[in-house]
Motif scaffolding. Structure first.
Motif, PDB file in Angstrom:
ATOM      1  N   LEU A 114      59.485 -30.593 -20.888  1.00  0.00           N
ATOM      2  CA  LEU A 114      58.489 -30.766 -19.832  1.00  0.00           C
ATOM      3  C   LEU A 114      58.666 -29.718 -18.737  1.00  0.00           C
ATOM      4  CD1 LEU A 114      58.472 -34.660 -19.465  1.00  0.00           C
ATOM      5  CD2 LEU A 114      56.702 -33.224 -20.523  1.00  0.00           C
ATOM      6  N   LEU A 115      59.917 -29.453 -18.363  1.00  0.00           N
ATOM      7  CA  LEU A 115      60.175 -28.508 -17.286  1.00  0.00           C
ATOM      8  C   LEU A 115      60.017 -27.060 -17.738  1.00  0.00           C
ATOM      9  CD1 LEU A 115      63.277 -30.213 -15.637  1.00  0.00           C
ATOM     10  CD2 LEU A 115      60.908 -30.253 -14.858  1.00  0.00           C
ATOM     11  N   ASN A 116      59.861 -26.846 -19.043  1.00  0.00           N
ATOM     12  CA  ASN A 116      59.638 -25.497 -19.548  1.00  0.00           C
ATOM     13  C   ASN A 116      58.153 -25.141 -19.584  1.00  0.00           C
ATOM     14  OD1 ASN A 116      60.775 -23.054 -20.683  1.00  0.00           O
ATOM     15  ND2 ASN A 116      59.883 -23.681 -22.636  1.00  0.00           N
ATOM     16  N   MET A 117      57.313 -26.121 -19.298  1.00  0.00           N
ATOM     17  CA  MET A 117      55.867 -25.885 -19.302  1.00  0.00           C
ATOM     18  C   MET A 117      55.463 -25.099 -18.056  1.00  0.00           C
ATOM     19  SD  MET A 117      54.620 -29.654 -20.614  1.00  0.00           S
ATOM     20  CE  MET A 117      52.885 -29.176 -20.625  1.00  0.00           C
ATOM     21  N   ASN A 118      54.439 -24.320 -18.201  1.00  0.00           N
ATOM     22  CA  ASN A 118      53.963 -23.472 -17.102  1.00  0.00           C
ATOM     23  C   ASN A 118      53.032 -24.291 -16.200  1.00  0.00           C
ATOM     24  OD1 ASN A 118      53.483 -21.294 -15.465  1.00  0.00           O
ATOM     25  ND2 ASN A 118      52.074 -20.278 -16.888  1.00  0.00           N
ATOM     26  N   VAL A 119      53.645 -25.051 -15.294  1.00  0.00           N
ATOM     27  CA  VAL A 119      52.886 -25.867 -14.352  1.00  0.00           C
ATOM     28  C   VAL A 119      53.264 -25.465 -12.931  1.00  0.00           C
ATOM     29  CG1 VAL A 119      52.673 -27.824 -15.928  1.00  0.00           C
ATOM     30  CG2 VAL A 119      54.643 -27.672 -14.408  1.00  0.00           C
ATOM     31  N   ARG A 120      52.404 -25.790 -12.008  1.00  0.00           N
ATOM     32  CA  ARG A 120      52.651 -25.442 -10.623  1.00  0.00           C
ATOM     33  C   ARG A 120      53.797 -26.286 -10.063  1.00  0.00           C
ATOM     34  NH1 ARG A 120      47.603 -25.630  -6.662  1.00  0.00           N
ATOM     35  NH2 ARG A 120      46.973 -23.991  -8.159  1.00  0.00           N
ATOM     36  N   GLY A 121      54.716 -25.643  -9.370  1.00  0.00           N
ATOM     37  CA  GLY A 121      55.826 -26.336  -8.737  1.00  0.00           C
ATOM     38  C   GLY A 121      56.939 -26.736  -9.684  1.00  0.00           C
ATOM     39  N   ARG A 122      57.032 -26.064 -10.845  1.00  0.00           N
ATOM     40  CA  ARG A 122      58.058 -26.468 -11.801  1.00  0.00           C
ATOM     41  C   ARG A 122      59.465 -26.193 -11.280  1.00  0.00           C
ATOM     42  NH1 ARG A 122      57.675 -22.114 -16.805  1.00  0.00           N
ATOM     43  NH2 ARG A 122      57.922 -20.193 -15.583  1.00  0.00           N
ATOM     44  N   THR A 123      59.628 -25.221 -10.397  1.00  0.00           N
ATOM     45  CA  THR A 123      60.949 -24.974  -9.803  1.00  0.00           C
ATOM     46  C   THR A 123      61.407 -26.173  -8.987  1.00  0.00           C
ATOM     47  OG1 THR A 123      60.439 -22.606  -9.683  1.00  0.00           O
ATOM     48  CG2 THR A 123      62.279 -23.409  -8.357  1.00  0.00           C
ATOM     49  N   ILE A 124      60.470 -26.780  -8.272  1.00  0.00           N
ATOM     50  CA  ILE A 124      60.804 -27.973  -7.489  1.00  0.00           C
ATOM     51  C   ILE A 124      61.175 -29.124  -8.415  1.00  0.00           C
ATOM     52  CG2 ILE A 124      59.928 -29.654  -5.832  1.00  0.00           C
ATOM     53  CD1 ILE A 124      58.116 -27.475  -4.734  1.00  0.00           C
ATOM     54  N   TYR A 125      60.423 -29.294  -9.487  1.00  0.00           N
ATOM     55  CA  TYR A 125      60.717 -30.366 -10.440  1.00  0.00           C
ATOM     56  C   TYR A 125      62.092 -30.163 -11.080  1.00  0.00           C
ATOM     57  CZ  TYR A 125      55.748 -31.483 -10.038  1.00  0.00           C
ATOM     58  OH  TYR A 125      54.509 -31.822  -9.559  1.00  0.00           O
ATOM     59  N   ARG A 126      62.401 -28.920 -11.431  1.00  0.00           N
ATOM     60  CA  ARG A 126      63.709 -28.641 -12.021  1.00  0.00           C
ATOM     61  C   ARG A 126      64.831 -28.996 -11.053  1.00  0.00           C
ATOM     62  NH1 ARG A 126      62.478 -22.629 -14.666  1.00  0.00           N
ATOM     63  NH2 ARG A 126      61.066 -23.363 -16.330  1.00  0.00           N
ATOM     64  N   THR A 127      64.641 -28.662  -9.807  1.00  0.00           N
ATOM     65  CA  THR A 127      65.661 -28.989  -8.801  1.00  0.00           C
ATOM     66  C   THR A 127      65.820 -30.499  -8.649  1.00  0.00           C
ATOM     67  OG1 THR A 127      65.113 -26.945  -7.617  1.00  0.00           O
ATOM     68  CG2 THR A 127      66.371 -28.617  -6.424  1.00  0.00           C
ATOM     69  N   LEU A 128      64.700 -31.212  -8.600  1.00  0.00           N
ATOM     70  CA  LEU A 128      64.760 -32.667  -8.422  1.00  0.00           C
ATOM     71  C   LEU A 128      65.462 -33.356  -9.584  1.00  0.00           C
ATOM     72  CD1 LEU A 128      61.187 -33.383  -6.983  1.00  0.00           C
ATOM     73  CD2 LEU A 128      63.359 -33.364  -5.737  1.00  0.00           C
ATOM     74  N   PHE A 129      65.219 -32.894 -10.799  1.00  0.00           N
ATOM     75  CA  PHE A 129      65.847 -33.516 -11.963  1.00  0.00           C
ATOM     76  C   PHE A 129      67.305 -33.098 -12.111  1.00  0.00           C
ATOM     77  CE2 PHE A 129      61.468 -34.279 -13.366  1.00  0.00           C
ATOM     78  CZ  PHE A 129      61.590 -35.576 -13.831  1.00  0.00           C
ATOM     79  N   TYR A 130      67.692 -31.969 -11.517  1.00  0.00           N
ATOM     80  CA  TYR A 130      69.072 -31.512 -11.620  1.00  0.00           C
ATOM     81  C   TYR A 130      69.966 -32.136 -10.551  1.00  0.00           C
ATOM     82  CZ  TYR A 130      73.115 -28.438 -11.891  1.00  0.00           C
ATOM     83  OH  TYR A 130      74.388 -27.949 -12.013  1.00  0.00           O
ATOM     84  N   ILE A 131      69.399 -32.497  -9.415  1.00  0.00           N
ATOM     85  CA  ILE A 131      70.197 -33.013  -8.292  1.00  0.00           C
ATOM     86  C   ILE A 131      71.079 -34.206  -8.682  1.00  0.00           C
ATOM     87  CG2 ILE A 131      69.982 -34.268  -6.103  1.00  0.00           C
ATOM     88  CD1 ILE A 131      67.860 -32.290  -5.255  1.00  0.00           C
ATOM     89  N   PRO A 132      70.594 -35.206  -9.454  1.00  0.00           N
ATOM     90  CA  PRO A 132      71.475 -36.342  -9.787  1.00  0.00           C
ATOM     91  C   PRO A 132      72.772 -35.948 -10.475  1.00  0.00           C
ATOM     92  CG  PRO A 132      69.206 -36.883 -10.301  1.00  0.00           C
ATOM     93  CD  PRO A 132      69.223 -35.431  -9.939  1.00  0.00           C
ATOM     94  N   SER A 133      72.788 -34.837 -11.202  1.00  0.00           N
ATOM     95  CA  SER A 133      74.004 -34.439 -11.911  1.00  0.00           C
ATOM     96  C   SER A 133      75.076 -33.904 -10.975  1.00  0.00           C
ATOM     97  CB  SER A 133      73.676 -33.387 -12.970  1.00  0.00           C
ATOM     98  OG  SER A 133      73.227 -32.185 -12.369  1.00  0.00           O
ATOM     99  N   ILE A 134      74.709 -33.505  -9.757  1.00  0.00           N
ATOM    100  CA  ILE A 134      75.705 -32.995  -8.819  1.00  0.00           C
ATOM    101  C   ILE A 134      76.072 -34.021  -7.756  1.00  0.00           C
ATOM    102  CG2 ILE A 134      74.990 -30.613  -9.174  1.00  0.00           C
ATOM    103  CD1 ILE A 134      73.439 -30.714  -6.589  1.00  0.00           C
ATOM    104  N   VAL A 135      75.450 -35.199  -7.822  1.00  0.00           N
ATOM    105  CA  VAL A 135      75.845 -36.281  -6.926  1.00  0.00           C
ATOM    106  C   VAL A 135      77.201 -36.809  -7.386  1.00  0.00           C
ATOM    107  CG1 VAL A 135      75.262 -38.594  -6.092  1.00  0.00           C
ATOM    108  CG2 VAL A 135      73.465 -36.887  -6.422  1.00  0.00           C
ATOM    109  N   PRO A 136      78.161 -37.021  -6.502  1.00  0.00           N
ATOM    110  CA  PRO A 136      79.472 -37.552  -6.919  1.00  0.00           C
ATOM    111  C   PRO A 136      79.328 -38.846  -7.706  1.00  0.00           C
ATOM    112  CG  PRO A 136      79.566 -36.814  -4.639  1.00  0.00           C
ATOM    113  CD  PRO A 136      78.126 -36.721  -5.066  1.00  0.00           C
TER     114      PRO A 136
END
Length: 319
Positions: A114-136
């Motif tokens: 889904l995040l590899n699709m060419n949609v507007r704001g995908r950088t923001i979506y990638r960041t939002l989905f990645y953030i939980p993995s860096i939460v302690p």
């Protein structure tokens, strides 16, 4: 007629030391190479090889960590199979692994697609989905304890608004392990990013050729995308397997909040190992458990690698 034999270096006008130069050069390069990798070799010997050999040795002993270790043969291994709590912890760990491993693979790969699709704001979506993995991990566990509280949690409040009775989650014997599986799906940012990097490396010419042949999205996914990133899938499977069988921190933190499942429904293998080693000081018994876990993990990994020849595709590899 006299036939001359092979001339020696000195007879051929070549210095005798010239024949020894390649050998001495190889030795010099070997010494230099070993010198450069010596920090890694020392770290491997101190933090991997020695602990492994020490664990194997102590698994055949009766050792409390203070006195001398007494050799008792296979008594620790025999005691494992007569320990009902050991069997429960092993079952819970294998159950969690069998559910979490395929689910985490499907969810992480699906998010990456889904995040590899060419949609507007995908950088923001990638960041939002990645953030939980860096939460302690401790913070993530506390968040889930709050969200899944059966009386005041947000999840059950939303379910009650839909007139659906919410389960007791971590308090329930039936729902405690599924709750940990859901918690495991929370921090899939790292495998998701690895899949995303692999997807961006798939040549676009393959998709164009498949489209010209009339292949739809599902066929392109099945016959182009999956084979091209299959080595990455294997890598993430092995990595997630190790994390699943060594599941400890989340269960320990949540149970310390007095919300652990009833009975031993959330008692995992490494938790039991930790208890035997550092609470009861049965280091020999705990070492046997650790080596047993190593064998189980190695066998599952071996099955993955043996089966990989059927579904893993390496570009440029001739069949």
């Amino acid at each position: 007629m006299h036939i001359k034999g092979r001339l020696k270096p000195a007879e051929a006008g070549v210095p005798a030391s010239a024949g020894r130069r390649p050998r001495s050069l190889r030795r010099h390069r070997l010494r230099v190479g070993l010198l450069f990798v010596s920090p890694w070799l020392l770290g491997f010997a101190a933090f991997f090889l020695y602990p492994f050999l020490a664990t194997l040795y102590y698994s055949f002993t009766n050792f409390d960590g203070i006195g001398n270790a007494h050799i008792i043969g296979f008594a620790n291994y025999s005691a494992l199979f007569h320990d009902s709590l050991f069997r429960t912890a092993l079952f819970n760990t294998l159950y969690y692994t069998a559910c979490e491993l395929p689910l985490s693979t499907i969810v992480a790969l699906g998010l990456a697609l889904l995040l590899n699709m060419n949609v507007r704001g995908r950088t923001i979506y990638r960041t939002l989905f990645y953030i939980p993995s860096i939460v302690p991990i401790v913070a993530s566990c506390m968040i889930f304890v709050w969200l899944f509280n059966p009386t005041s949690g947000i999840v059950n409040s939303l379910l009650s608004g839909l007139h659906v009775p919410g389960p007791d989650w971590f308090f329930s014997m039936a729902w405690s392990k599924p709750s940990f599986i859901i918690l495991g799906l929370w921090g899939l940012g790292q495998p998701m990013v690895i899949y995303l990097a692999g997807l961006q490396g798939v040549p676009t010419e393959l998709y164009e050729a498949a489209s010209l042949e009339g292949a739809g999205p599902w066929h392109r996914l099945r016959h182009v995308t999956i084979p091209m990133i299959s080595p990455i899938i294997l890598f993430n499977l092995v990595l997630q397997l190790v994390l699943c069988v060594s599941y400890f921190t989340q269960a320990q933190v949540i149970e310390s909040q007095d919300v652990g499942g009833p009975g031993n429904s959330t008692w995992f293998f490494v938790q039991y190992l930790y208890e035997q080693a550092f609470q009861f000081l049965k280091f020999g018994y705990a070492s046997a458990m650790g080596f047993f876990l190593f064998i189980i993990t190695g066998l599952i990994t071996l099955v993955l690698f043996k089966s990989s020849s059927r579904w893993v595709y390496y570009a440029g590899e001739s069949n």
